[in-house]
Design an enzyme around this catalytic site. Structure first.
Site, short mmCIF file in Angstrom:
data_model
loop_
_atom_site.label_atom_id
_atom_site.label_comp_id
_atom_site.label_asym_id
_atom_site.label_seq_id
_atom_site.Cartn_x
_atom_site.Cartn_y
_atom_site.Cartn_z
CD GLU A 128 -2.64 -1.45 2.85
OE1 GLU A 128 -2.83 -0.11 2.85
OE2 GLU A 128 -3.97 -2.06 2.09
CG HIS A 207 -10.09 -5.54 0.16
ND1 HIS A 207 -10.82 -6.67 1.62
CD2 HIS A 207 -8.31 -5.34 1.37
CE1 HIS A 207 -9.02 -6.88 2.20
NE2 HIS A 207 -7.99 -5.94 1.89
CD GLU A 235 -4.93 -7.89 1.81
OE1 GLU A 235 -5.53 -6.98 2.61
OE2 GLU A 235 -3.65 -7.27 1.68
CG ASP A 237 -12.65 -8.37 2.03
OD1 ASP A 237 -13.25 -8.58 1.06
OD2 ASP A 237 -13.06 -8.48 3.57
O1 G3I Z 1 -4.36 -7.66 18.90
C1 G3I Z 1 -5.40 -6.71 19.83
C2 G3I Z 1 -6.00 -7.01 21.16
O2 G3I Z 1 -4.89 -7.52 21.85
C3 G3I Z 1 -7.15 -5.69 21.36
O3 G3I Z 1 -7.27 -5.80 22.30
C4 G3I Z 1 -7.87 -5.86 20.60
C5 G3I Z 1 -8.43 -3.69 20.17
O4 G3I Z 1 -8.32 -2.76 19.40
O5 G3I Z 1 -7.13 -5.39 19.19
C6 G3I Z 1 -6.32 -5.81 18.67
O6 G3I Z 1 -5.29 -5.48 17.27
C7 G3I Z 1 -6.37 -5.10 16.48
C8 G3I Z 1 -5.69 -6.32 15.15
O7 G3I Z 1 -6.58 -6.12 14.35
C9 G3I Z 1 -5.78 -8.41 15.39
O8 G3I Z 1 -7.63 -8.18 15.87
C10 G3I Z 1 -6.45 -3.86 15.96
O9 G3I Z 1 -6.63 -3.17 16.89
C11 G3I Z 1 -6.96 -3.92 14.35
O10 G3I Z 1 -6.32 -2.21 13.97
C12 G3I Z 1 -5.98 -5.16 13.58
O11 G3I Z 1 -7.07 -4.31 12.05
C13 G3I Z 1 -6.12 -5.49 10.94
C14 G3I Z 1 -6.06 -3.97 10.11
O12 G3I Z 1 -5.71 -5.02 8.68
C15 G3I Z 1 -5.24 -3.15 10.60
O13 G3I Z 1 -4.76 -2.36 9.53
C16 G3I Z 1 -7.14 -6.43 10.53
O14 G3I Z 1 -7.40 -7.85 11.74
C17 G3I Z 1 -6.64 -7.16 8.98
O15 G3I Z 1 -7.84 -8.08 8.68
C18 G3I Z 1 -6.20 -6.50 8.45
O16 G3I Z 1 -5.55 -5.90 7.56
C19 G3I Z 1 -5.37 -5.43 6.43
C20 G3I Z 1 -4.29 -6.07 5.21
O17 G3I Z 1 -3.06 -6.14 6.44
C21 G3I Z 1 -3.78 -5.11 4.29
N1 G3I Z 1 -4.78 -4.99 3.54
C22 G3I Z 1 -6.11 -4.26 4.12
C23 G3I Z 1 -6.33 -5.21 4.99
C24 G3I Z 1 -7.84 -4.28 6.05
O18 G3I Z 1 -7.98 -3.56 6.19
#
Ligand code: G3I
Length: 302
Positions: A128, A207, A235, A237
């Site tokens: 990105e 996406h 990715e 969906d």
């Molecule tokens: O692990 C912590 C947890 O300990 C905490 O309690 C909780 C509270 O917010 O957060 C948890 O972390 C989260 C993490 O996912 C694991 O679930 C983060 O807040 C959350 O921001 C994070 O989101 C991820 C996101 O990327 C971050 O940018 C999504 O799971 C993941 O699917 C998403 O994937 C991205 C790709 O890497 C790149 N392309 C876009 C795609 C969708 O956004």
């Protein structure tokens, strides 16, 4: 064949999913994972925030869990991701000196790729880096401190660490051929190929909204492939998961010989980062949705 992975393999392709380490102990989840998918992308576990939370202190534990699961179930791995402006620890964003940031970036790539050497089929080396609606790079600490050359630097470093791994550039909103962002990434790949900068593949995150892919998607995939790179849907969906939208997406890949695989961004709707859109192939109880059958059928169309 009767599963996504096996059907994709008929034409030499893979069918993968994003996996979260903390769900591997959920047997509904892991049963579907091991039955249907032959490629795994860690959803968050290989990101900088997790792997190098403070400078020089590496944590590969969560990612190792996923790699070990993949090894024991015959699944290959995509590495996601080495250089990304998001999920980046604040100690990196705070660096203002170019020599420091260059050595921090190269060291991060080197340590992470070395740890997983021989276990990763393809790395999303840079994720990105382009701005929406533009042919230019987005603002980030890497862009702002190192300049345009940071992407090339990252790919050259990656190649020197693990020459056997495929090196990919990965992005979203580059599926529509006429979009400025698509053209910006295309120009970069063309430039890299012409100057011998090592790049092997481009990941189209895919996406999509409920209508599915833009009508030019197959054109985009084949134009990139014609530059001499593999292309992958990394990715996928689709909001509301219409069977037609999924089938159109899969067919675009099947019609391009260098489109080597498709990864959906999660297993069940409840696993999705956009779970409110119910965008995946299994419902929250783990039952196949109708889009699953559309995908299986479209995979047979190559
Ligand atoms: O692990 C912590 C947890 O300990 C905490 O309690 C909780 C509270 O917010 O957060 C948890 O972390 C989260 C993490 O996912 C694991 O679930 C983060 O807040 C959350 O921001 C994070 O989101 C991820 C996101 O990327 C971050 O940018 C999504 O799971 C993941 O699917 C998403 O994937 C991205 C790709 O890497 C790149 N392309 C876009 C795609 C969708 O956004």
């Amino acid at each position: 064949a009767s599963t996504l992975g096996a059907q994709a393999a008929v034409t030499g392709r893979y069918f993968g999913t994003a996996v979260a380490a903390n769900k591997l102990s959920d047997t509904t989840y892991s049963t579907i994972l091991d039955r249907e998918f032959n490629m795994i992308t860690p959803e968050n576990e290989m990101k900088w925030q997790t792997t190098e939370p403070s400078r020089g202190s590496f944590n590969f534990g969560p990612a190792d869990q996923i790699v070990s699961h993949a090894n024991s179930h015959g699944q290959r791995m995509r590495g996601h991701t080495l250089v990304w402006h998001s999920q980046l620890p604040s100690w990196v964003s705070a660096i203002t000196d170019a020599n420091t940031l260059r050595s921090v970036m190269d060291n991060h790539i080197t340590q992470e790729m070395t740890h997983f050497k021989g276990k990763i089929y393809a790395w999303d080396v840079v994720n990105e880096a382009f701005a929406d609606g533009s042919t230019q790079h987005r603002s980030s600490v890497f862009q702002n401190v190192l300049g345009n050359g940071f992407i090339e630097e990252a790919f050259r470093t990656a190649r020197s660490v693990d020459p056997a791994a495929k090196l990919c550039y990965n992005d979203y909103n580059i599926e529509n051929w006429s979009d400025a962002k698509t053209q910006g990434v295309y120009s970069m790949v063309r430039d890299f190929k012409s100057r011998g900068v090592p790049i092997d593949c481009v990941g189209f995150q895919s996406h999509f909204g409920s209508g599915g892919p833009p009508s030019s998607f197959q054109t985009t995939l084949s134009n990139f492939a014609a530059l001499g790179v593999d292309v992958q849907l990394t990715e996928l969906d689709i909001a509301q998961a219409s069977g037609t939208a999924y089938a159109n997406t899969v067919r675009a890949c099947m019609n391009v010989s260098r489109c080597t695989g498709i990864t959906v961004w999660g297993i069940r709707d409840s696993d999705s980062w956009r779970s409110g859109d119910s965008p995946l192939l299994f419902d929250s109880s783990g039952n196949k949705k109708s889009a699953y059958n559309s995908v299986l059928q479209a995979l047979g169309s190559g």
